[in-house]
Structure formats: structure tokens, C-alpha cells
Design a protein around this motif. Structure first.
Motif, short mmCIF file in Angstrom:
data_model
loop_
_atom_site.label_atom_id
_atom_site.label_comp_id
_atom_site.label_asym_id
_atom_site.label_seq_id
_atom_site.Cartn_x
_atom_site.Cartn_y
_atom_site.Cartn_z
N MET A 1 1.43 -10.39 11.48
CA MET A 1 1.93 -9.82 10.22
C MET A 1 2.89 -10.82 9.56
O MET A 1 3.77 -11.37 10.23
N ALA A 2 2.73 -11.05 8.26
CA ALA A 2 3.57 -11.99 7.55
C ALA A 2 5.03 -11.57 7.61
O ALA A 2 5.35 -10.37 7.56
N GLU A 3 5.92 -12.55 7.73
CA GLU A 3 7.35 -12.27 7.79
C GLU A 3 7.82 -11.53 6.54
O GLU A 3 8.69 -10.67 6.60
N LEU A 4 7.22 -11.88 5.41
CA LEU A 4 7.61 -11.26 4.14
C LEU A 4 7.33 -9.75 4.15
O LEU A 4 8.06 -8.99 3.51
N ILE A 5 6.31 -9.33 4.86
CA ILE A 5 6.01 -7.89 4.98
C ILE A 5 7.20 -7.16 5.59
O ILE A 5 7.64 -6.11 5.10
N ASN A 6 7.74 -7.71 6.67
CA ASN A 6 8.90 -7.09 7.32
C ASN A 6 10.13 -7.11 6.42
O ASN A 6 10.90 -6.14 6.37
N ASP A 7 10.33 -8.22 5.69
CA ASP A 7 11.46 -8.30 4.76
C ASP A 7 11.36 -7.22 3.69
O ASP A 7 12.37 -6.59 3.33
N LEU A 8 10.17 -7.02 3.18
CA LEU A 8 9.97 -6.01 2.13
C LEU A 8 10.11 -4.60 2.68
O LEU A 8 10.63 -3.71 2.01
N ALA A 9 9.66 -4.40 3.90
CA ALA A 9 9.81 -3.09 4.55
C ALA A 9 11.29 -2.75 4.73
O ALA A 9 11.73 -1.62 4.45
N ASN A 10 12.07 -3.73 5.16
CA ASN A 10 13.51 -3.51 5.33
C ASN A 10 14.19 -3.25 3.99
O ASN A 10 15.12 -2.44 3.89
N ALA A 11 13.74 -3.95 2.95
CA ALA A 11 14.38 -3.82 1.64
C ALA A 11 14.04 -2.51 0.95
O ALA A 11 14.86 -1.98 0.18
N THR A 12 12.86 -1.97 1.20
CA THR A 12 12.41 -0.76 0.49
C THR A 12 12.45 0.50 1.34
O THR A 12 12.40 1.61 0.79
N GLY A 13 12.52 0.35 2.67
CA GLY A 13 12.46 1.53 3.54
C GLY A 13 11.04 2.03 3.76
O GLY A 13 10.83 3.07 4.38
N ILE A 14 10.05 1.28 3.29
CA ILE A 14 8.65 1.64 3.49
C ILE A 14 8.19 1.07 4.84
O ILE A 14 8.51 -0.07 5.17
N ASP A 15 7.44 1.84 5.59
CA ASP A 15 6.95 1.40 6.89
C ASP A 15 6.16 0.10 6.76
O ASP A 15 5.35 -0.04 5.83
N PRO A 16 6.35 -0.88 7.65
CA PRO A 16 5.64 -2.16 7.55
C PRO A 16 4.12 -2.03 7.47
O PRO A 16 3.47 -2.77 6.71
N LEU A 17 3.55 -1.11 8.23
CA LEU A 17 2.10 -0.93 8.17
C LEU A 17 1.67 -0.40 6.81
O LEU A 17 0.61 -0.76 6.29
N ARG A 18 2.50 0.46 6.21
CA ARG A 18 2.20 0.97 4.87
C ARG A 18 2.34 -0.15 3.84
O ARG A 18 1.52 -0.25 2.91
N VAL A 19 3.36 -0.99 3.99
CA VAL A 19 3.52 -2.13 3.09
C VAL A 19 2.28 -3.01 3.14
O VAL A 19 1.73 -3.41 2.10
N GLN A 20 1.82 -3.27 4.35
CA GLN A 20 0.63 -4.11 4.53
C GLN A 20 -0.59 -3.49 3.85
O GLN A 20 -1.38 -4.20 3.19
N LYS A 21 -0.73 -2.19 3.94
CA LYS A 21 -1.87 -1.51 3.32
C LYS A 21 -1.79 -1.57 1.80
O LYS A 21 -2.79 -1.81 1.11
N VAL A 22 -0.58 -1.36 1.25
CA VAL A 22 -0.40 -1.43 -0.20
C VAL A 22 -0.70 -2.84 -0.71
O VAL A 22 -1.36 -3.02 -1.73
N VAL A 23 -0.24 -3.84 0.04
CA VAL A 23 -0.44 -5.23 -0.38
C VAL A 23 -1.92 -5.57 -0.48
O VAL A 23 -2.34 -6.27 -1.41
N GLN A 24 -2.72 -5.07 0.44
CA GLN A 24 -4.15 -5.41 0.47
C GLN A 24 -4.86 -5.03 -0.83
O GLN A 24 -5.80 -5.72 -1.25
N SER A 25 -4.42 -3.95 -1.46
CA SER A 25 -5.08 -3.50 -2.70
C SER A 25 -4.15 -3.58 -3.91
O SER A 25 -4.45 -3.02 -4.96
N ALA A 26 -3.03 -4.27 -3.75
CA ALA A 26 -2.00 -4.30 -4.79
C ALA A 26 -2.51 -4.74 -6.17
O ALA A 26 -2.12 -4.15 -7.19
N PRO A 27 -3.35 -5.75 -6.30
CA PRO A 27 -3.78 -6.18 -7.63
C PRO A 27 -4.54 -5.12 -8.42
O PRO A 27 -4.73 -5.27 -9.64
N ARG A 28 -4.97 -4.05 -7.75
CA ARG A 28 -5.71 -2.98 -8.44
C ARG A 28 -4.87 -1.70 -8.58
O ARG A 28 -5.36 -0.69 -9.09
N ARG A 29 -3.63 -1.73 -8.14
CA ARG A 29 -2.78 -0.54 -8.17
C ARG A 29 -1.98 -0.45 -9.48
O ARG A 29 -0.75 -0.47 -9.49
N TYR A 30 -2.69 -0.37 -10.59
CA TYR A 30 -2.06 -0.29 -11.90
C TYR A 30 -2.74 0.78 -12.75
O TYR A 30 -3.94 1.05 -12.60
#
Length: 312
Positions: A1-30
Motif C-alpha cells: 500500500m502506498a505511503e500516501l494512502i496511510n498519510d491521507l487516512a490519518n489526515a481524514t480519518g477514513i479507513d486506509p482500505l476505504r481510501v484505497q478503494k476511493v482512489v481506484q475510481s477517483a477520476p470518475r467520482r464527480y
């Protein structure tokens, strides 16, 4: 898992696995919507989902200390305003204004990744890829990832992407006695004579080519040049002959027309907020504006339209 995923999880309070899932489809989440431009035409606004918005805001906070935005970039800087952008050119004899066409959508994931590698913003390619997916939207008609109008991260990110361009243009301009600023997509060059500005077009095209900004184009219809005693406008503000920045006659007349109408009728809360916004903006540019309003309409009337009178 990318280090940035953990940094973002800590910053937002979102679970790291959830962050990873959101990132995978992020360009279409608009959610896309079309809005009319004030000057005519339409603009596509793309609003990210709440989770993606939180990740974008957190990522910009992480990136800000890593990227030194060039001083020529005057928008989205805390404590700065369009007056500061115009003031950089106050006292100049001649100016030239240029405007990028479709600025945000013209900045792509490829531009971001190139700048990140040039400036060593990330130590890990996986982190670079994660940042790209979070910050860029997939175009509706192509697979290209581009900056979205409507994402909270896009304004500051545009300044980060434009660092190599601003560096190159500012250096070339300064070497010939030219002052350069960029306020979002609005580029301004000023000098002591029109002749010094004759080569600015080449400066821009050279910097775009060197920086490999494949999609950025100057909107020729908005290119302007002026010299004393002509009116010289920078981001809509007037450069007065005495070296100060003013609202200009046309803008002042427009604002006073709205205020004049407001003095003649009761105002809704929304109207009061709008008038207050106009007055605050005008007073920021010309600090004696409220005093002039009071001289014109009287203190009681000004207090009423601003919603500060006891009766209100």
C-alpha cells in the motif's frame, strides 16, 4: 500500500482500505453540471463526491509545504488579492494582457507528473500515481485525466503545475526589464515602453514549449495592449497615472448603480449580503470608498443598506 494512502487516512480519518478503494475510481467520482459564464457561453463544473473532496483537501495540505509556488503566481495565495496582482504593475507606462483558453481542463495528469519528477515532490512512484488519481478527473469524451473546475484542490494545484512556466517566463521577462504576473489564467506584462513588450508573445510560446504544456493555448481574442495615456487594466482594475490602483470609472459606475438602487427599497437578506460584498470589494481596492458613500448618501442610509442600522 502506498505511503500516501496511510498519510491521507490519518489526515481524514477514513479507513486506509476505504481510501484505497476511493482512489481506484477517483477520476470518475464527480457530478457534472453546466453553468452559464458571466460573459456568455457555458462552463462545465465537476463536483467531487464528499469522500474524494476530503482526500483532495488533505492532499493539498500535504503538498503545500513541498511545492514553492512562484511569486509571479498571485491567485489563491493567503492574504493576497487581485489588487496585489495589479499593484505589481502600478506606475508602468505600458502593459500587455494575455489569457489562457480553458485553463483548468488544459492542465493534465501528464503535466502534474512531469513537474513532480522535475521537483522531486514524491520519493515513490506509487505515491505519485495515487496523487494523480485523486487530483484529476477523467474527461467525458476521452480517457485523458484533466484538472476539474469545481474540485477544491484545483486552484492551488494549478499554481503548482505552472511553477516551471512561471519560472521561465519571469526569468526571461526580468532580463529585459519586464514585470510579469499571472492571476489564474490571466497573464500581465508591464514595462517602461511598449517596445520592450514586443517580444512577449515569443517569451510565452518558448516557455510553453520548454515546459511541455501540450494543451495550453493563448486566447487571442482576449489579448490586449495599452500604454499611457490609455486606460490600462490588470485583472479588471485600473492603473491610474499617479501610480495607484483604482476600480476604474466603468466599474465604479456599475457598483454605484447597484448601490443607488439599493437605497430606494427594502432589501432581502440575500440582497444585503450582495451589496455588502460589493462595498467590501470596492473598499479593499479604494480604502476611502465607504467614506465616499457616506458623503453621497448619508451615514444612516449606508448603515441601512449594509444591514447595520438599529432599525435593521
Amino acid at each position: 500500500m502506498a505511503e500516501l494512502i496511510n498519510d491521507l487516512a490519518n489526515a481524514t480519518g477514513i479507513d486506509p482500505l476505504r481510501v484505497q478503494k476511493v482512489v481506484q475510481s477517483a477520476p470518475r467520482r464527480y457530478r457534472d453540471m453546466v453553468k452559464d459564464k458571466p460573459g456568455g457561453g457555458e462552463r462545465l463544473i465537476s463536483v467531487p463526491t464528499q469522500e474524494l473532496k476530503a482526500l483532495q483537501q488533505a492532499l493539498i495540505t500535504i503538498l503545500t509545504p513541498r511545492v514553492t509556488v512562484h511569486p509571479a503566481a498571485t491567485a489563491y495565495i493567503k492574504g493576497a488579492s487581485i489588487k496585489d496582482n495589479a499593484a505589481a504593475h502600478a506606475g508602468a507606462h505600458a502593459i500587455r494582457n494575455f489569457d489562457f483558453e480553458d485553463f483548468f481542463p488544459s492542465l493534465t495528469a501528464a503535466d502534474w507528473q512531469r513537474v513532480c519528477r522535475q521537483k522531486d515532490i514524491f520519493d515513490d512512484e506509487d505515491d505519485l500515481e495515487v496523487s494523480t488519481l485523486i487530483l484529476f478527473k477523467q474527461c467525458r469524451t476521452t480517457s485523458e485525466l484533466q484538472l476539474a473546475i469545481g474540485a477544491p484542490s484545483s486552484p492551488m494545484l494549478s499554481n503548482m503545475i505552472m511553477v516551471p512556466f512561471d519560472e521561465a517566463v519571469a526569468q526571461m521577462a526580468a532580463s529585459t526589464g519586464i514585470t510579469y504576473t499571472r492571476y489564474v489564467d490571466d497573464l500581465t506584462f508591464s514595462a517602461s515602453s511598449p517596445e520592450l513588450l514586443a517580444g512577449v508573445d515569443l517569451v510565452i510560446s518558448t516557455a510553453l514549449l520548454a515546459g511541455q504544456y501540450a494543451n495550453l493555448r493563448i486566447n487571442d481574442r482576449k489579448t490586449r495592449a495599452a500604454a499611457k495615456p490609455e486606460a490600462r487594466l490588470v485583472t479588471g482594475l485600473n492603473l491610474a497615472d499617479n501610480g495607484t490602483v483604482t476600480l476604474g470609472a466603468e466599474r465604479t459606475a456599475t457598483i454605484l448603480t447597484e448601490i443607488d438602487g439599493a437605497t430606494r427599497r427594502p432589501l432581502t437578506l440575500r440582497e444585503t449580503m450582495r451589496i455588502n460584498g460589493l462595498i467590501a470589494f470596492a473598499n479593499q481596492i479604494e480604502p476611502d470608498f465607504i467614506v465616499r458613500l457616506i458623503d453621497r448618501y448619508g451615514a444612516e442610509t449606508v448603515a441601512r443598506i449594509r444591514g447595520t442600522s438599529k432599525a435593521a
